[in-house]
Write a protein that holds these residues in place. Structure first.
Motif, PDB file in Angstrom:
ATOM      1  N   GLY A  70       0.709  -1.065  -0.004  1.00 30.11           N
ATOM      2  CA  GLY A  70      -0.258   0.199   0.028  1.00 30.11           C
ATOM      3  C   GLY A  70       0.852   1.214  -0.564  1.00 30.11           C
ATOM      4  O   GLY A  70       0.515   1.942  -1.321  1.00 30.11           O
ATOM      5  N   ALA A  71       1.402   1.021   0.523  1.00 30.98           N
ATOM      6  CA  ALA A  71       3.427   2.489   1.070  1.00 30.98           C
ATOM      7  C   ALA A  71       3.487   2.912  -0.191  1.00 30.98           C
ATOM      8  O   ALA A  71       3.767   3.599  -0.740  1.00 30.98           O
ATOM      9  N   ALA A  72       4.050   1.709  -1.146  1.00 34.44           N
ATOM     10  CA  ALA A  72       4.574   2.006  -2.468  1.00 34.44           C
ATOM     11  C   ALA A  72       3.858   2.457  -3.082  1.00 34.44           C
ATOM     12  O   ALA A  72       3.512   3.370  -4.160  1.00 34.44           O
ATOM     13  N   ARG A  73       2.105   1.899  -2.889  1.00 35.98           N
ATOM     14  CA  ARG A  73       1.521   2.715  -4.151  1.00 35.98           C
ATOM     15  C   ARG A  73       1.061   3.958  -4.296  1.00 35.98           C
ATOM     16  O   ARG A  73       0.821   4.360  -4.955  1.00 35.98           O
ATOM     17  N   ILE A  74       1.186   4.021  -2.849  1.00 39.01           N
ATOM     18  CA  ILE A  74       0.441   5.455  -2.492  1.00 39.01           C
ATOM     19  C   ILE A  74       1.894   6.553  -2.925  1.00 39.01           C
ATOM     20  O   ILE A  74       2.188   7.625  -3.745  1.00 39.01           O
ATOM     21  N   GLY A  75       3.164   6.347  -2.465  1.00 41.46           N
ATOM     22  CA  GLY A  75       3.644   6.820  -2.206  1.00 41.46           C
ATOM     23  C   GLY A  75       4.482   7.011  -4.680  1.00 41.46           C
ATOM     24  O   GLY A  75       4.766   7.651  -5.076  1.00 41.46           O
ATOM     25  N   GLY A  76       3.359   6.356  -5.444  1.00 40.22           N
ATOM     26  CA  GLY A  76       4.068   5.821  -6.539  1.00 40.22           C
ATOM     27  C   GLY A  76       3.471   7.079  -7.133  1.00 40.22           C
ATOM     28  O   GLY A  76       2.878   7.893  -8.465  1.00 40.22           O
TER      29      GLY A  76
ATOM     30  N   ALA B 136       1.258  10.450  -8.883  1.00 40.42           N
ATOM     31  CA  ALA B 136       2.410  11.093  -8.975  1.00 40.42           C
ATOM     32  C   ALA B 136       1.116  12.686  -9.748  1.00 40.42           C
ATOM     33  O   ALA B 136       1.581  13.236  -9.460  1.00 40.42           O
ATOM     34  N   THR B 137      -0.257  11.994  -9.369  1.00 46.22           N
ATOM     35  CA  THR B 137      -1.274  13.598  -9.940  1.00 46.22           C
ATOM     36  C   THR B 137      -2.104  12.781  -8.093  1.00 46.22           C
ATOM     37  O   THR B 137      -2.193  11.820  -7.875  1.00 46.22           O
ATOM     38  N   LEU B 138      -2.993  13.913  -8.522  1.00 41.76           N
ATOM     39  CA  LEU B 138      -4.355  13.811  -7.791  1.00 41.76           C
ATOM     40  C   LEU B 138      -4.881  13.148  -7.831  1.00 41.76           C
ATOM     41  O   LEU B 138      -5.939  12.659  -6.707  1.00 41.76           O
ATOM     42  N   GLU B 139      -5.084  13.317  -8.964  1.00 43.64           N
ATOM     43  CA  GLU B 139      -6.211  12.147  -9.284  1.00 43.64           C
ATOM     44  C   GLU B 139      -6.443  10.721  -9.277  1.00 43.64           C
ATOM     45  O   GLU B 139      -6.698  10.048  -8.344  1.00 43.64           O
ATOM     46  N   GLU B 140      -4.453  10.129  -9.421  1.00 47.01           N
ATOM     47  CA  GLU B 140      -4.070   8.788  -8.662  1.00 47.01           C
ATOM     48  C   GLU B 140      -3.707   8.493  -7.923  1.00 47.01           C
ATOM     49  O   GLU B 140      -4.196   7.443  -7.119  1.00 47.01           O
ATOM     50  N   LEU B 141      -3.497   9.667  -7.239  1.00 47.67           N
ATOM     51  CA  LEU B 141      -3.286   9.504  -5.054  1.00 47.67           C
ATOM     52  C   LEU B 141      -5.226   9.434  -4.784  1.00 47.67           C
ATOM     53  O   LEU B 141      -5.103   7.873  -3.969  1.00 47.67           O
ATOM     54  N   ARG B 142      -6.185   9.482  -5.255  1.00 46.64           N
ATOM     55  CA  ARG B 142      -7.341   9.906  -5.155  1.00 46.64           C
ATOM     56  C   ARG B 142      -7.223   7.905  -5.442  1.00 46.64           C
ATOM     57  O   ARG B 142      -8.072   7.188  -4.495  1.00 46.64           O
ATOM     58  N   ALA B 143      -7.265   7.550  -6.652  1.00 44.42           N
ATOM     59  CA  ALA B 143      -7.731   6.655  -6.526  1.00 44.42           C
ATOM     60  C   ALA B 143      -6.867   4.694  -5.811  1.00 44.42           C
ATOM     61  O   ALA B 143      -7.510   4.479  -5.499  1.00 44.42           O
ATOM     62  N   VAL B 144      -5.970   5.653  -5.677  1.00 43.11           N
ATOM     63  CA  VAL B 144      -4.370   4.598  -5.264  1.00 43.11           C
ATOM     64  C   VAL B 144      -5.272   4.542  -3.481  1.00 43.11           C
ATOM     65  O   VAL B 144      -5.280   3.927  -3.170  1.00 43.11           O
ATOM     66  N   GLU B 145      -5.765   5.592  -3.109  1.00 44.24           N
ATOM     67  CA  GLU B 145      -6.619   5.447  -2.061  1.00 44.24           C
ATOM     68  C   GLU B 145      -7.513   4.763  -1.520  1.00 44.24           C
ATOM     69  O   GLU B 145      -7.569   4.126  -0.638  1.00 44.24           O
ATOM     70  N   ALA B 146      -8.786   4.584  -2.612  1.00 43.28           N
ATOM     71  CA  ALA B 146      -9.893   3.679  -3.156  1.00 43.28           C
ATOM     72  C   ALA B 146      -9.675   2.792  -2.466  1.00 43.28           C
ATOM     73  O   ALA B 146      -9.988   1.824  -1.851  1.00 43.28           O
ATOM     74  N   GLU B 147      -8.133   2.199  -3.986  1.00 43.30           N
ATOM     75  CA  GLU B 147      -8.203   0.883  -3.579  1.00 43.30           C
ATOM     76  C   GLU B 147      -7.210   0.026  -2.506  1.00 43.30           C
ATOM     77  O   GLU B 147      -7.629  -0.902  -1.582  1.00 43.30           O
ATOM     78  N   VAL B 148      -6.012   1.467  -1.827  1.00 45.68           N
ATOM     79  CA  VAL B 148      -5.264   0.553  -0.461  1.00 45.68           C
ATOM     80  C   VAL B 148      -6.472   1.220   1.217  1.00 45.68           C
ATOM     81  O   VAL B 148      -6.445   0.373   2.013  1.00 45.68           O
ATOM     82  N   LEU B 149      -7.195   1.764   0.970  1.00 45.28           N
ATOM     83  CA  LEU B 149      -7.781   2.184   1.784  1.00 45.28           C
ATOM     84  C   LEU B 149      -9.161   2.845   2.147  1.00 45.28           C
ATOM     85  O   LEU B 149     -10.340   2.159   3.222  1.00 45.28           O
ATOM     86  N   GLY B 150      -9.784   2.673   0.562  1.00 41.16           N
ATOM     87  CA  GLY B 150     -11.471   2.273   0.437  1.00 41.16           C
ATOM     88  C   GLY B 150     -11.792   0.859   0.682  1.00 41.16           C
ATOM     89  O   GLY B 150     -11.530   0.167   1.754  1.00 41.16           O
ATOM     90  N   LYS B 151     -13.395   1.015   0.958  1.00 38.71           N
ATOM     91  CA  LYS B 151     -14.454   0.140   1.085  1.00 38.71           C
ATOM     92  C   LYS B 151     -14.216  -1.266   0.370  1.00 38.71           C
ATOM     93  O   LYS B 151     -13.960  -2.817   1.423  1.00 38.71           O
TER      94      LYS B 151
END
Lengths: 343, 802
Positions: free
Chosen positions: A12-18, A20-35
């Protein structure tokens, strides 16, 4: 911590660190921390465990969630900052390539000089008085102790105006008629300066203009002395020209003052050492002055036994010439922007 | 007045350094214009004889000259002058010599030829103004090669002071008078010799007569007869002094007269007695229209000038025919010549004012008239006449010989007695700010011939000397005390004004206007107040003008009625120097003939601005006006379309006070034809304000208005109105209709086009409403909107544009 949880966190940390944009970050957050994230899935599955095990694992999951959320927040700040920098970088501009505007205009050097001179005298408690440029013979000459055909009238080449009796009306040859007007309109004490435009029937040269500006001073009060005159001139000189410049008085003659003097100031070019500008004397002649002649007081109805006074006058243009090192005064009337915009 | 130091020393033992003496002169008010050192720097210059002149190959302007420099020494120099020939005597400055002015002679090579010195012109040696060629010396005893030039020419080193004498000091228009003043300051004795005249032969009255018919013009007239005079050249010492003093030698008699005038300040006039009909002189008033031929060969019309308070004074022969204008210039008919043997010398005292009037009217100023009009010493006549006789007849050393006939012929009413004035020590100190005692005051005065008698403690009876006509009152005597005490020794003090120094509101407004104009990008100009008729005509202006009686040129014969010609001239000057994009302004006076009942012109101070940036036009000028009006807090001022000379007939408005109709000025654009006439391109915006009128125009209240804390509501209204309806009128109607709740209003769009039809345009205004105590309801705003629309539609036949 179990190996699966540890893997989950580092992935998860690697995905978040990777991201590059706010949009990407939103998707990663959903993926790593979402429902629907693996973490959520594991939380769901906690129910399958018993008491202690469940509490321990639950705590581990919560800690991992908190750390990942913090990493995501930190990453968001980083990405936002990077995006902002990129955006501002893109709209950057070379400030030296900006096309110039018209800018502010310039006040004429004579205006600036006159205002500075006025301000010096305002600071000494003088008022500023004014009068017309076309004057009567009485104000311009006669009341100033120069009856018709007085030899001293030859000191001024006069431009007469075709009005009234011949040679009775003229373009004022100095600002002294303002003295007369002031003394006739108010009782002493009088502390005034009178700046203004004057005229002589003459051709211009480097040091003289036929139309020029003069400033006149007049003080009438109880107990005014020649020492007051010399002190006032000195105060003005150092205030306007600076502390290194001093004044001196030399006997001279004007019909309207007695004793009369011309005053000179230290040459600003050589600071008194002697140079070409001051003909090696170290001094520059600036104007005339003296104690108001009793006949002038009598002409305007002031008792010369009760009141004494002094007057002085000098060229505003000449002052500007001396202070700014202007070789030829005629440049003041040419209205050439290349000269005007220097001041 | 040129004063040689050696001549001064005839009267006082002045030994101070010449530069220090110059300081002393300045300190006495005898201002030194120049200090010349005569004969200085000539020590190395010798007489040489030209032996041979050789051309230099390939040089057509210079030649090689071989000179005998004395002592068998031959010097080769290169020279560019052509006015001498072989055998001539010329001055040689050898290598190493330093000429007057510090010019050092060095060895030079020109066109391959070496020059070992310089042969000099009169100007290079400061001996004359001649720079046409080399100074060729007249042969004579002692003028031999190798002899120092100063010896050969008898040059004596001297210092000449060129003094600027103020008009109140006729006494200082003489060497003796200057010596008296300077001796007093230097505390050295001053002596004025009284020459004795040995009279012989028949009495003067048997040979000549003098009569005065106009004693008010000439209170004292004297004549001296000299016989057996041989007129020749003056002795060299006298010629040298005259020359140093700036006069040309003529002959021994005329020179003596000039010498006396320079030395003692008394002009005299010698006549050839044998050429004087009736052998006498008569002084009378000129008859109207009389013609006199003066020494300069010009015919002068005199007499009968009613505006002149004193008549012209003529000197006539005994038959009444004019021979000169009294005190100003003699005539040619009885001039002294080399044939003259009997001389009648005139020495007179003329009324100063009469001389001043005549001299001014005739435009004739002479050495004599300057002295007489300022006032000669009426008691100095005897001394001057005696000095003249001494110079002409003398002790036999003068070439003239001859003798002086007994008796001074005398006519007139006599000279005024010496005046006495009371001088108070207290008053001296009160005027000067000094603490002088009685003794000090009297000491200064006694040394310059102002004799004083103590009347009581602190009061002196001072007799004014006859040579100081300028001194007649106590204050004049105080000036003498100040001069001789020294202005620089008076302690400087600063008086305390009883008030705070402030500008008047008008003066503050003028400064503010100038600053505001500079803020709009305009630069301040200073254009001529004196213009010609053509300058006015070119901008469509005609009179009436205030005219100058005696202009130097027709282009400066009128006082300007407008600043427009000057501004356009200034723009054109700058356009000519590749600065066409400029905004200029000026604050200055314009002149109109006097108002009824006034004797002086109607002078008005105006602001004028000409705007010639690429974007400039009437609209920009209007924006500049808006800036000014708003900063000056003007209120109730409106623009009324109106044409004016020199301005665009369709783009000009008068600025008027709505309530009173008072005119404040004009705003708009210069007429394109006038712009083109001045060689300018593009549009020139124009603003002109009468600052006097602006100063009294209504202002916004100085009291603060509260600002609402509640939200405001904006409504936009666009009206289609006829072109003839000014936008300002629509805005005024809206303001009126909107009432107190209106917080602000502004025109934000003007549209012309097919949608609104020909001759009409749409004017869009934004109105902002706000109440101090509440938020306005939609209903309130709607009602205000309806009232605004109704008012504008009704008043202007306008239609709201949907």
């Amino acid at each position: 911590m179990s190996a699966d949880l540890s893997d989950l966190e580092s992935a998860g940390a690697a995905r978040i660190g990777g991201a590059a944009t706010l949009e990407e970050l939103r998707a990663v957050e959903a993926e790593v921390l979402g429902k629907r994230s693996a973490l959520a899935d594991m939380t769901q599955r906690l129910r399958e465990l018993d008491g202690d095990e469940r509490r321990k694992r639950g705590q581990e999951i919560n800690e991992i969630r908190a750390r990942l959320q913090a990493a995501a927040d930190a990453r968001r700040t980083e990405v936002e900052e990077a995006e902002r920098s990129a955006r501002l970088g893109a709209e950057g501009m070379d400030l030296t390539e900006v096309l110039p505007g018209h800018g502010r205009g310039h006040l004429h050097l004579v205006t600036q000089t006159q205002a500075e001179l006025e301000d010096v005298f305002l600071g000494m408690g003088f008022l500023v008085a004014e009068g017309p440029e076309v004057e009567s013979d009485w104000n311009n000459f006669e009341a100033l102790n120069m009856p018709p055909a007085h030899p001293a009238r030859g000191m001024w080449d006069t431009l007469y105006v075709r009005l009234n009796e011949p040679e009775s009306t003229m373009l004022r040859t100095h600002t002294s008629p303002v003295q007369i007007r002031v003394m006739q309109s108010q009782p002493p004490p009088i502390y005034i300066v009178a700046p203004g435009r004057c005229y002589r029937r003459d051709t211009p040269d480097a040091r003289h203009l036929p139309t020029f500006h003069q400033i006149e001073g007049l003080v009438v009060d109880h107990g005014i002395t020649f020492g007051d005159l010399a002190g006032t001139i000195e105060t003005f000189t150092t205030a306007y020209f600076g502390p290194a410049i001093h004044s001196r008085l030399r006997p001279s003659y004007f019909p309207f003052t007695e004793p009369s003097a011309e005053f000179e100031v230290t040459c600003a070019v050589c600071k008194g050492e002697g140079c070409r500008t001051c003909s090696q004397t170290g001094w520059i002649e600036l104007g005339g002055c003296g104690m108001v002649d009793p006949n002038v007081f009598t002409a305007v109805g002031i008792d010369p036994e009760e009141w004494t006074g002094f007057a002085f006058g000098f060229g505003i243009d000449r002052c500007a010439q001396v202070r700014h090192g202007i070789p030829d005064m005629r440049v003041l009337t040419e209205n050439d922007i290349r000269f005007l915009e220097q001041f | 007045m040129r004063v040689p130091l050696s001549w001064l020393r005839d009267f006082a033992p002045i030994e101070v350094d010449p530069v220090e003496l110059a300081e002393t002169f300045d300190d006495l008010g005898l201002i030194v214009d120049a200090l010349e050192r005569i004969g200085e720097g000539l020590g190395d210059v010798v007489v040489s004889r030209v032996l041979e002149i050789r051309p230099i190959p390939k040089a057509d302007k210079i030649r090689q000259v071989l000179v005998d420099a004395g002592g068998g020494q031959t010097v080769e120099v290169v020279c560019g002058a052509w006015n001498f020939s072989e055998g001539d005597l010329v001055p040689l400055a050898p290598v190493g010599a330093v000429l007057p002015g510090g010019f050092e002679i060095t060895q030079r090579r020109m066109r391959g030829v070496t020059s070992n010195g310089m042969i000099c012109s009169g100007r290079e040696l400061r001996l004359s103004d001649d720079h046409e060629g080399i100074l060729v010396l007249a042969p004579g005893p002692g003028v031999e090669p190798g002899v120092p030039l100063v010896e050969a020419l008898g040059i004596q080193a001297d210092v000449v002071y060129d003094l600027d004498i103020t008009p109140n000091r006729p006494d200082a228009l003489s060497i003796a008078g200057v010596a008296r003043d300077v001796a007093a300051r230097l505390r050295v004795p001053f002596t004025l010799p009284a020459p004795l005249v040995a009279e012989s032969g028949p009495s003067a009255s048997t040979m000549a007569s003098v009569t005065v018919d106009a004693p008010e013009l000439c209170p004292r007239f004297t004549g001296r007869v000299l016989t057996g005079v041989v007129v020749g050249d003056s002795p060299s010492w006298l010629v040298r002094r005259l020359t140093m003093a700036g006069m040309r030698p003529i002959n021994s008699v005329v020179d003596a007269s000039n010498y006396v005038m320079l030395e003692l300040g008394q002009p005299t006039h010698p006549y050839d007695l044998d050429l004087l009909p009736g052998a006498g002189l008569l002084v009378r008033e000129a008859a109207p229209g009389e013609i006199v031929v003066t020494l300069d060969g010009l015919e002068r019309r005199v007499g009968g000038v009613p505006a002149q308070p004193a008549a012209d004074c003529l000197i006539c022969d005994a038959t009444g025919a004019p021979v000169g204008i009294g005190g100003i210039m003699g005539g040619a008919s009885s001039e002294i010549s080399r044939q003259t043997s009997r001389v009648l010398l005139e020495a007179a005292y003329f009324a100063p004012m009469a001389i001043a009037w005549t001299s001014k009217r005739l435009g004739l100023r002479t050495e004599a008239s300057v002295r007489f009009e300022r006032g000669c010493d009426p008691e100095g006549i005897e001394r001057a006449v005696a000095r003249f006789c001494q110079l002409v007849v003398g002790d036999g050393s003068a070439p003239g010989g001859g003798s002086v006939a007994p008796g001074l012929l005398e006519a007139g009413s006599g000279v005024p007695p010496r005046r006495a004035v009371q001088v108070r020590t207290r008053r001296v100190n009160a005027v000067l700010g000094t603490q002088l005692g009685d003794e000090a005051v009297r000491g200064y005065l006694d040394r310059i011939g102002f004799a004083s008698i103590p009347e009581e403690a602190g009061v002196h009876q001072v007799t004014i000397p006859s040579w100081r006509p300028d001194s007649e009152r106590e204050i004049d005597v105080i000036e003498e005390v100040a001069r001789h005490h020294g202005y620089s020794r008076i302690t400087r003090t600063v008086p305390r004004a009883p008030q705070v120094g402030t500008l008047t509101p008008y003066q503050r407004q003028r400064r503010q206007v100038k600053e505001l104009m500079a803020g709009t990008g305009a630069t301040e100009a200073w254009t001529a107040s004196l213009l010609g008729p053509g300058d006015h005509e070119r901008v469509g202006l005609s009179g009436p003008y205030v005219e100058v009686e005696n202009p130097l040129a027709r282009e400066e014969s009128l006082l300007r009625r407008s600043i427009l010609p000057g501004m356009l001239g200034a723009l054109a000057h700058n356009a000519g120097h590749r600065h066409p994009e400029l905004r200029l302004f000026e604050v200055g006076r314009v002149f109109h003939p006097p108002r009824p009942g006034e004797s002086l012109p109607d002078e008005r101070e105006q602001l004028a601005a000409a705007m010639a940036w690429a974007v400039d036009d009437a609209a920009e000028a209007k924006r500049v006006w808006d800036t000014l009006a708003s900063s000056l807090r003007l209120q109730g001022v409106e623009l009324v379309a109106r044409s004016a000379p020199g301005l665009h007939p369709g783009r000009t408005a008068r600025i008027v006070v709505a309530d009173t109709g008072d005119d404040l000025g004009m705003v708009g654009e210069v007429d394109p034809a006038v712009v083109a006439e001045h060689g300018l391109e593009g549009r020139v915006g124009w603003l002109e304000l009468d600052l006097g009128a602006v100063a009294v125009a209504p202002r916004r209240s100085p009291l603060a208005k509260p600002v609402s804390r509640y939200p405001s509501s904006d409504i936009d209204l666009a009206f289609v109105v006829d072109d003839s309806v000014p936008a300002a009128a629509v805005e005024g109607a809206l303001v009126e209709a909107a009432g107190d709740l209106l917080e602000g209003i502004g025109l934000f769009d003007v549209y012309r086009g097919t949608q609104v039809g020909e001759g009409r345009r749409s004017l869009a205004f934004r109105l902002r409403f706000c109440a101090l105590d509440r938020t306005l309801t939609d209903q309130e705003v709607a009602a205000l909107r309806a009232r605004c629309i109704e008012t504008v539609e009704a008043r202007f036949g306008a239609q709201l544009r949907g």
